[in-house]
Design a protein around this motif. Structure first.
Motif, PDB file in Angstrom:
ATOM      1  N   VAL A   1    -125.262 -19.381  29.931  1.00 56.44           N
ATOM      2  CA  VAL A   1    -124.077 -20.086  29.422  1.00 56.44           C
ATOM      3  C   VAL A   1    -122.886 -19.154  29.626  1.00 56.44           C
ATOM      4  O   VAL A   1    -122.887 -18.007  29.148  1.00 56.44           O
ATOM      5  CB  VAL A   1    -124.224 -20.442  27.933  1.00 56.44           C
ATOM      6  N   ASN A   2    -121.879 -19.620  30.350  1.00 58.83           N
ATOM      7  CA  ASN A   2    -120.742 -18.782  30.718  1.00 58.83           C
ATOM      8  C   ASN A   2    -119.521 -19.046  29.848  1.00 58.83           C
ATOM      9  O   ASN A   2    -119.407 -20.077  29.177  1.00 58.83           O
ATOM     10  CB  ASN A   2    -120.369 -19.019  32.192  1.00 58.83           C
ATOM     11  N   TYR A   3    -118.614 -18.101  29.896  1.00 55.87           N
ATOM     12  CA  TYR A   3    -117.318 -18.230  29.216  1.00 55.87           C
ATOM     13  C   TYR A   3    -116.450 -19.163  30.042  1.00 55.87           C
ATOM     14  O   TYR A   3    -116.191 -18.907  31.226  1.00 55.87           O
ATOM     15  CB  TYR A   3    -116.680 -16.849  29.099  1.00 55.87           C
ATOM     16  N   GLU A   4    -115.973 -20.245  29.447  1.00 60.35           N
ATOM     17  CA  GLU A   4    -115.274 -21.278  30.203  1.00 60.35           C
ATOM     18  C   GLU A   4    -113.786 -21.361  29.886  1.00 60.35           C
ATOM     19  O   GLU A   4    -113.079 -22.190  30.469  1.00 60.35           O
ATOM     20  CB  GLU A   4    -115.926 -22.650  29.926  1.00 60.35           C
ATOM     21  N   GLU A   5    -113.285 -20.542  29.011  1.00 56.52           N
ATOM     22  CA  GLU A   5    -111.871 -20.642  28.641  1.00 56.52           C
ATOM     23  C   GLU A   5    -110.989 -19.903  29.637  1.00 56.52           C
ATOM     24  O   GLU A   5    -111.407 -18.922  30.254  1.00 56.52           O
ATOM     25  CB  GLU A   5    -111.659 -20.093  27.226  1.00 56.52           C
ATOM     26  N   GLU A   6    -109.757 -20.376  29.774  1.00 57.34           N
ATOM     27  CA  GLU A   6    -108.818 -19.759  30.705  1.00 57.34           C
ATOM     28  C   GLU A   6    -108.269 -18.442  30.155  1.00 57.34           C
ATOM     29  O   GLU A   6    -108.043 -17.495  30.908  1.00 57.34           O
ATOM     30  CB  GLU A   6    -107.653 -20.722  30.993  1.00 57.34           C
ATOM     31  N   GLU A   7    -108.068 -18.384  28.837  1.00 56.60           N
ATOM     32  CA  GLU A   7    -107.487 -17.191  28.233  1.00 56.60           C
ATOM     33  C   GLU A   7    -108.498 -16.060  28.200  1.00 56.60           C
ATOM     34  O   GLU A   7    -109.636 -16.232  27.775  1.00 56.60           O
ATOM     35  CB  GLU A   7    -106.996 -17.487  26.812  1.00 56.60           C
ATOM     36  N   THR A   8    -108.088 -14.887  28.660  1.00 53.02           N
ATOM     37  CA  THR A   8    -108.955 -13.710  28.597  1.00 53.02           C
ATOM     38  C   THR A   8    -108.851 -13.088  27.209  1.00 53.02           C
ATOM     39  O   THR A   8    -107.768 -12.759  26.743  1.00 53.02           O
ATOM     40  CB  THR A   8    -108.543 -12.673  29.666  1.00 53.02           C
ATOM     41  N   LEU A   9    -110.009 -12.950  26.557  1.00 57.31           N
ATOM     42  CA  LEU A   9    -110.052 -12.409  25.196  1.00 57.31           C
ATOM     43  C   LEU A   9    -111.133 -11.336  25.105  1.00 57.31           C
ATOM     44  O   LEU A   9    -111.893 -11.121  26.057  1.00 57.31           O
ATOM     45  CB  LEU A   9    -110.323 -13.539  24.186  1.00 57.31           C
ATOM     46  N   HIS A  10    -111.195 -10.688  23.946  1.00 56.65           N
ATOM     47  CA  HIS A  10    -112.113  -9.571  23.746  1.00 56.65           C
ATOM     48  C   HIS A  10    -113.127  -9.907  22.652  1.00 56.65           C
ATOM     49  O   HIS A  10    -112.723 -10.195  21.522  1.00 56.65           O
ATOM     50  CB  HIS A  10    -111.336  -8.313  23.360  1.00 56.65           C
ATOM     51  N   PRO A  11    -114.421  -9.873  22.942  1.00 52.09           N
ATOM     52  CA  PRO A  11    -115.434 -10.162  21.925  1.00 52.09           C
ATOM     53  C   PRO A  11    -115.757  -8.910  21.106  1.00 52.09           C
ATOM     54  O   PRO A  11    -115.755  -7.792  21.626  1.00 52.09           O
ATOM     55  CB  PRO A  11    -116.647 -10.605  22.745  1.00 52.09           C
ATOM     56  N   PHE A  12    -116.031  -9.103  19.832  1.00 50.38           N
ATOM     57  CA  PHE A  12    -116.461  -7.993  18.980  1.00 50.38           C
ATOM     58  C   PHE A  12    -117.384  -8.527  17.898  1.00 50.38           C
ATOM     59  O   PHE A  12    -117.499  -9.732  17.705  1.00 50.38           O
ATOM     60  CB  PHE A  12    -115.262  -7.247  18.375  1.00 50.38           C
ATOM     61  N   PHE A  13    -118.055  -7.634  17.187  1.00 59.64           N
ATOM     62  CA  PHE A  13    -119.160  -8.002  16.299  1.00 59.64           C
ATOM     63  C   PHE A  13    -120.178  -8.843  17.072  1.00 59.64           C
ATOM     64  O   PHE A  13    -120.690  -9.855  16.578  1.00 59.64           O
ATOM     65  CB  PHE A  13    -118.682  -8.746  15.054  1.00 59.64           C
ATOM     66  N   ILE A  14    -120.483  -8.408  18.286  1.00 66.08           N
ATOM     67  CA  ILE A  14    -121.433  -9.140  19.128  1.00 66.08           C
ATOM     68  C   ILE A  14    -122.841  -8.992  18.557  1.00 66.08           C
ATOM     69  O   ILE A  14    -123.338  -7.883  18.379  1.00 66.08           O
ATOM     70  CB  ILE A  14    -121.387  -8.618  20.578  1.00 66.08           C
ATOM     71  N   ASN A  15    -123.472 -10.113  18.260  1.00 63.74           N
ATOM     72  CA  ASN A  15    -124.860 -10.147  17.789  1.00 63.74           C
ATOM     73  C   ASN A  15    -125.047  -9.355  16.484  1.00 63.74           C
ATOM     74  O   ASN A  15    -126.084  -8.728  16.274  1.00 63.74           O
ATOM     75  CB  ASN A  15    -125.812  -9.607  18.870  1.00 63.74           C
ATOM     76  N   GLU A  16    -124.048  -9.394  15.613  1.00 61.56           N
ATOM     77  CA  GLU A  16    -124.165  -8.760  14.301  1.00 61.56           C
ATOM     78  C   GLU A  16    -125.240  -9.471  13.480  1.00 61.56           C
ATOM     79  O   GLU A  16    -125.219 -10.696  13.320  1.00 61.56           O
ATOM     80  CB  GLU A  16    -122.815  -8.809  13.574  1.00 61.56           C
ATOM     81  N   ALA A  17    -126.183  -8.693  12.952  1.00 61.35           N
ATOM     82  CA  ALA A  17    -127.326  -9.275  12.245  1.00 61.35           C
ATOM     83  C   ALA A  17    -126.910 -10.105  11.037  1.00 61.35           C
ATOM     84  O   ALA A  17    -127.490 -11.160  10.769  1.00 61.35           O
ATOM     85  CB  ALA A  17    -128.280  -8.158  11.810  1.00 61.35           C
ATOM     86  N   ALA A  18    -125.893  -9.647  10.300  1.00 61.72           N
ATOM     87  CA  ALA A  18    -125.487 -10.349   9.081  1.00 61.72           C
ATOM     88  C   ALA A  18    -124.762 -11.656   9.369  1.00 61.72           C
ATOM     89  O   ALA A  18    -124.538 -12.445   8.452  1.00 61.72           O
ATOM     90  CB  ALA A  18    -124.588  -9.435   8.236  1.00 61.72           C
ATOM     91  N   TYR A  19    -124.408 -11.904  10.633  1.00 59.13           N
ATOM     92  CA  TYR A  19    -123.629 -13.092  10.959  1.00 59.13           C
ATOM     93  C   TYR A  19    -124.473 -14.288  11.394  1.00 59.13           C
ATOM     94  O   TYR A  19    -123.938 -15.370  11.616  1.00 59.13           O
ATOM     95  CB  TYR A  19    -122.606 -12.777  12.058  1.00 59.13           C
ATOM     96  N   TYR A  20    -125.778 -14.094  11.541  1.00 60.39           N
ATOM     97  CA  TYR A  20    -126.620 -15.226  11.928  1.00 60.39           C
ATOM     98  C   TYR A  20    -126.499 -16.349  10.909  1.00 60.39           C
ATOM     99  O   TYR A  20    -126.379 -17.524  11.268  1.00 60.39           O
ATOM    100  CB  TYR A  20    -128.079 -14.779  12.055  1.00 60.39           C
ATOM    101  N   GLU A  21    -126.539 -16.001   9.636  1.00 60.61           N
ATOM    102  CA  GLU A  21    -126.460 -17.022   8.591  1.00 60.61           C
ATOM    103  C   GLU A  21    -125.083 -17.670   8.510  1.00 60.61           C
ATOM    104  O   GLU A  21    -124.935 -18.760   7.953  1.00 60.61           O
ATOM    105  CB  GLU A  21    -126.794 -16.402   7.234  1.00 60.61           C
ATOM    106  N   LYS A  22    -124.070 -17.020   9.075  1.00 59.31           N
ATOM    107  CA  LYS A  22    -122.721 -17.559   9.049  1.00 59.31           C
ATOM    108  C   LYS A  22    -122.443 -18.469  10.250  1.00 59.31           C
ATOM    109  O   LYS A  22    -121.376 -19.086  10.324  1.00 59.31           O
ATOM    110  CB  LYS A  22    -121.694 -16.418   9.059  1.00 59.31           C
TER     111      LYS A  22
END
Length: 304
Positions: free
Chosen positions: A261-282
């Motif tokens: 699954v690829n990034y499809e948006e035109e705007e270039t942005l920066h990802p962070f908190f990638i695959n944070e364990a505590a965020y699965y439930e969120k």
């Protein structure tokens, strides 16, 4: 920008264990307590607090002000009681009696290096501390993340103080302490205290530009529409690449059946908190932010 005079910082709280399974902060606080007993108090009053169990109300409740002021009853949850205790100890939130600065220590399972999280882009004290850390720490990248919401609406511990920030260091599994991560966190706390001592002593801190990232939005994992279970994981090419630049067509997720699954948006942005364990439930696979430059003024302590 002109020279800005700011009040001295007399009281600081370093808090660890807000999330009880993030252990670096717990041990940093314990070591600070040991050093304080060994060396005695300095001019700056520093309170080291180990605190647990605030996940629900300090961090996930939009009606924070009501919760902090509501009467305590026999049926009040522990988290509400503890949040009010800390508000009374370190606040009151929004009052002139609130402690001058809180440094709230956190770990993340994401490869965030050292990230300083702020609610505002106009707090010259905390932004100068960030600038100072960026020039002094070389082991890992030092990044500034701005959520840019009113402090009155902020819902984390450091928002109780007049100035404050969360300090995130990772990657570190929850329930584990890593020496390299601990060392980075301890150095950041020590340098923060060093900056405050210098500021209170009259050192002039020159202004300039601070690189920062502004939170834009969150992205969830691909999920089954009926069961809501995950159908993909973070793509190997994105894993551990926090704050990289995402361009259209870059891989985001790898489905369990092998499709990308690829990034499809035109705007270039920066990802962070990638695959944070505590965020699965969120329902959060990662956040997206936009890089920006903040210009901060030269500051000096205001003498009586």
């Amino acid at each position: 920008m002109a020279l800005v005079f700011l009040p001295a910082l007399a009281r600081m709280a370093v808090c660890g264990g807000t999330h009880g399974n993030e252990l670096s902060g717990v041990y940093v606080v314990q070591e600070m307590e040991r050093q304080r007993k060994e060396k005695g108090e300095g001019v700056l009053e520093i309170s080291s607090q180990t605190i647990c169990g605030l996940y629900i109300y300090f961090l996930n409740n939009s009606s924070l002000a009501r919760k902090l002021c509501s009467p305590i009853t026999d049926s009040s949850p522990y988290e509400v009681r503890r949040a009010q205790e800390l508000n009374n100890l370190l606040g009151l939130k929004g009052s002139t009696d609130a402690i001058d600065l809180i440094c709230d220590l956190h770990n993340t399972t994401s490869n965030m290096g050292l990230t300083l999280i702020h609610y505002t882009s106009s707090d010259w004290v905390t932004l100068h501390i960030c600038k100072y850390l960026q020039t002094k720490i070389t082991k890992v990248p030092v990044r500034v993340l701005v959520l840019d919401v009113p402090i009155s609406d902020a819902y984390s511990l450091e928002s109780v103080s007049k100035h404050g920030f969360s300090l995130e260091v990772g990657p570190q599994p929850h329930g584990v302490v890593r020496a390299d991560i601990y060392i980075i966190m301890k150095e950041a706390v020590d340098l923060t205290i060093d900056w405050i001592h210098k500021f209170n002593s009259g050192t002039v801190f020159e202004g300039g530009d601070v690189e920062a990232f502004k939170f834009i939005k969150s992205v969830d994992y691909p999920r089954d529409p009926e069961t809501r279970t995950l159908t993909a994981a973070i793509h190997p090419q994105l894993q551990d690449k926090d704050f990289c630049l995402l361009k259209r067509g870059d891989p985001l997720f790898l489905s369990f059946s092998g499709e990308t699954v690829n990034y499809e948006e035109e705007e270039t942005l920066h990802p962070f908190f990638i695959n944070e364990a505590a965020y699965y439930e969120k329902g959060i696979a990662f956040h997206l932010g936009k890089k920006m430059m903040l210009t901060i003024p030269t500051v000096r302590v205001q003498k009586d």
